[in-house]
Design a protein around this motif. Structure first.
Motif, mmCIF file in Angstrom:
data_model
loop_
_atom_site.group_PDB
_atom_site.id
_atom_site.type_symbol
_atom_site.label_atom_id
_atom_site.label_comp_id
_atom_site.label_asym_id
_atom_site.label_seq_id
_atom_site.Cartn_x
_atom_site.Cartn_y
_atom_site.Cartn_z
ATOM 1 N N ARG A 112 1.094 -1.199 0.058
ATOM 2 C CA ARG A 112 -0.073 -0.076 -0.027
ATOM 3 C C ARG A 112 0.911 1.066 -0.235
ATOM 4 O O ARG A 112 1.788 1.367 0.755
ATOM 5 C CB ARG A 112 -0.780 -0.168 1.289
ATOM 6 N N TRP A 116 0.501 5.604 -0.108
ATOM 7 C CA TRP A 116 -0.494 6.567 0.318
ATOM 8 C C TRP A 116 0.004 8.098 0.151
ATOM 9 O O TRP A 116 1.429 8.350 -0.117
ATOM 10 C CB TRP A 116 -0.966 6.631 1.916
ATOM 11 N N ILE A 158 -1.963 -1.208 -3.952
ATOM 12 C CA ILE A 158 -2.898 0.021 -4.185
ATOM 13 C C ILE A 158 -1.991 1.479 -3.764
ATOM 14 O O ILE A 158 -1.426 1.267 -3.046
ATOM 15 C CB ILE A 158 -4.401 -0.198 -3.238
ATOM 16 N N ILE A 189 -2.831 5.294 -3.003
ATOM 17 C CA ILE A 189 -4.065 6.094 -2.658
ATOM 18 C C ILE A 189 -3.714 7.570 -2.942
ATOM 19 O O ILE A 189 -2.823 7.911 -2.222
ATOM 20 C CB ILE A 189 -4.780 5.648 -1.276
ATOM 21 N N ASN A 240 -7.643 10.725 -0.470
ATOM 22 C CA ASN A 240 -8.192 9.569 -0.187
ATOM 23 C C ASN A 240 -9.698 9.467 -0.887
ATOM 24 O O ASN A 240 -10.566 8.479 -0.339
ATOM 25 C CB ASN A 240 -8.475 9.526 1.434
ATOM 26 N N SER A 268 -8.002 5.945 -6.139
ATOM 27 C CA SER A 268 -6.813 5.060 -6.086
ATOM 28 C C SER A 268 -6.353 4.201 -7.257
ATOM 29 O O SER A 268 -7.133 4.540 -8.412
ATOM 30 C CB SER A 268 -7.082 4.008 -5.014
ATOM 31 N N HIS A 303 -13.549 3.674 -5.405
ATOM 32 C CA HIS A 303 -12.646 3.541 -4.682
ATOM 33 C C HIS A 303 -12.870 2.900 -3.180
ATOM 34 O O HIS A 303 -12.158 2.146 -2.427
ATOM 35 C CB HIS A 303 -11.744 5.028 -4.543
ATOM 36 N N ALA A 355 -11.512 -0.028 -0.990
ATOM 37 C CA ALA A 355 -10.577 0.222 0.112
ATOM 38 C C ALA A 355 -10.864 -0.653 1.311
ATOM 39 O O ALA A 355 -9.875 -1.033 2.120
ATOM 40 C CB ALA A 355 -10.551 1.762 0.605
#
Length: 533
Positions: free
Chosen positions: A110, A112, A140, A142, A146, A149, A190, A194
């Protein structure tokens, strides 16, 4: 006699008169006296701990009225696209590859905080590029907002998404001109996936503890959590508080990122209502999403985007749908709120609040609007009439300011308009929306006072506020937004001893350097929970 006294400081009380005093005394978990150093010294006994502030600022503990503690904590376990060394997609791919090499096949990788405007390529990564990183791990990335993604083929396989999968209501599964999936998932598309990016109970507990530690080190003593992925996340927050893994006080909005309508209905049917809980963990407002991300951009606007005359953004609900869903929550006793960024979305939410009060009038209901992004003058007048509490995000300007000018033009003069809120005597409580942007309240206070982007561009300078006004937005106003102004949010006798000491004077600091003031000490319930080394 007091347990602790603070002397010779700059005590910013945030009381009704905005008094600046010198000293404070606390006993157990309450403030028992304020005044001059000479007055407070009378409460010093043999066991009293005396702290000489030497001119440092002592403030009420900061209250962040809109953030996501679970998402922030989980992000700390992944790859940060905001790290200082990230300048290109290749830098991100390298970090993802390193992370994948540390995990067994099948485990999630992940990332972010991605922002396509902050990388050299000025674009999103593709599914094929993520497949080159790994086809054995679901990946993924992101976006910082938020709401969007990008995933690889392994993740699409896990999600059961293929070329014929229909777009969900309020979202999009993007395909290219040849009809092939790009891997980009937008808004509800998304949110739906998630929650499938799963973590163990141990990882979630670790994430919450990491988040709480960062928050208290920034002087935050209370948060209004703006929603988890699902009911398990809601439960995990409560359990982490009970196990003392989380030290900040939590006012938890009843909201799931995916299918929030179902989660809200289940909570209503279970007999939950705003206010259930205690001063450590309390159920907050019922919340739904009405539009998208201000930086995406996917917010619902009354006029088209300046950057695209065909684009008005995404509106999740019809007026009737929102009235029915939030109206039922209001009827059952919930404080109600909604994520609303664009002026069209804000108007729809105001219509809903007005209809709810007309059908089931309730004194002091304190309805909220999360973000209240483009709050034009007509909408501000309605907020005042309806007693609405907007929750703006001043720090957004620093990170996303240029994009706002590009996408919304002159409307930036009415975005997150703290000046207008204060001038209209509207109680606006500020939030960071972390991990969307920096969680530090001092960073948000600096942004509210200066309204400048990272590049130094002024973004709606007509909406700047004073330092004391910005502090109020992060203290007393936050307490008011959760019905707690009698217990916290200011330094007054009888209130909880939730305090923060800065290593310097915030009132004497250069407004451009407020974010650089170190937090010296954070106190919650009369106990020191953080002290700088």
């Amino acid at each position: 006699m007091a347990d602790i006294v603070f002397l010779h400081g700059e005590v910013i009380t945030v009381d009704e008169q905005n008094q600046i005093l010198e000293a404070v005394a606390i006993k157990e978990n309450r403030i028992i006296a304020t005044g001059t150093s000479e007055e407070i010294e009378r409460l010093v006994g043999p066991q009293t701990k005396v702290i000489d502030l030497k001119g440092k600022s002592l403030l009420p503990g900061f209250i962040d009225s809109h953030l996501h503690i679970s998402a922030y904590g989980i992000d700390k376990l992944g790859v940060s696209c905001k790290a200082a060394h990230i300048h290109s997609l290749q830098d991100i791919f390298q970090d993802l590859h390193q992370k994948a090499s540390e995990l067994p096949a099948g485990k999630w990788v992940r990332a972010w905080g991605f922002n396509e405007t902050k990388v050299a390529e000025q674009r999103y990564p593709t599914r094929e590029e993520l497949d080159e990183v790994s086809t054995e791990h679901p990946i993924i990335i992101i976006r910082a907002c938020n709401h969007i993604s990008v995933v690889n083929s392994k993740a699409l396989e896990i999600f059961g998404i293929h070329g014929n999968t229909p777009d969900p209501k309020g979202g999009m599964i993007e395909s290219n001109s040849e009809g092939e999936l790009t891997g980009r998932l937008i808004e509800t598309a998304h949110f739906q996936i998630a929650k499938k990016v799963t973590y163990s109970e141990e990882e979630i507990a670790q994430a919450l503890a990491l988040a709480s530690a960062d928050f208290v080190a920034a002087g935050i003593t209370s948060i209004h959590d703006a929603g988890c992925n699902d009911s398990d996340g809601f439960r995990a927050m409560y359990q982490a508080v009970q196990q003392d893994l989380v030290q900040v006080r939590i006012y938890a909005m009843v909201c799931a990122m995916d299918n929030p309508e179902l989660f809200l209905e289940s909570m209503i049917h279970a007999g939950m209502v705003t206010g259930i809980g205690d001063d450590r963990f309390k159920i907050g407002p019922a919340k739904l999403f009405t539009d998208g991300s201000s930086s995406g951009p996917t917010i619902a606007t009354r006029k088209p985007y300046t950057s695209n005359p065909e684009d008005y953004g995404i509106l999740y609900y019809t007026q009737e749908e929102l009235n029915r869903r939030l109206g039922e929550a209001h009827k059952k006793g919930f404080q109600i709120t909604a994520h609303a960024q664009g002026d069209q979305a804000i108007e729809v939410v105001l219509n809903c609040i007005e209809a709810a009060q007309q059908k089931h009038s309730r004194p002091d209901a304190r309805p909220r609007i999360e973000h209240a992004g483009i709050s034009e003058p007509d909408l501000i007048e309605r907020m005042k009439q309806l007693g609405v509490i907007p929750i703006p995000n001043p720090a957004f300007f620093y990170e996303y300011g240029e994009g706002y000018v590009h996408n919304y033009g002159e409307r930036v003069n009415h975005m997150y308009p703290l000046r207008d809120f204060f001038d209209h005597h509207i109680v606006a409580a500020a939030g960071s929306d972390s991990p969307v942007t920096d969680y530090r309240p001092l960073f948000g206070i600096q942004a509210a006072v200066n309204r400048k982007s990272k590049q130094g561009q002024e973004i709606g300078s007509n909406q700047t506020v004073s330092v004391l006004e910005a502090i109020r937005a992060y203290t007393w106003n936050g307490a008011y937004a959760s019905f707690d102004e009698q217990y916290k949010g200011s330094i007054e006798v009888g209130k909880l001893a939730d305090l923060v000491i800065l290593d310097g004077s915030i009132l004497q600091a250069d407004p451009a350097d407020i974010a650089d003031l170190p937090v010296h000490m954070t106190i919650i319930d009369g106990e020191v929970v953080y002290q700088a080394e």
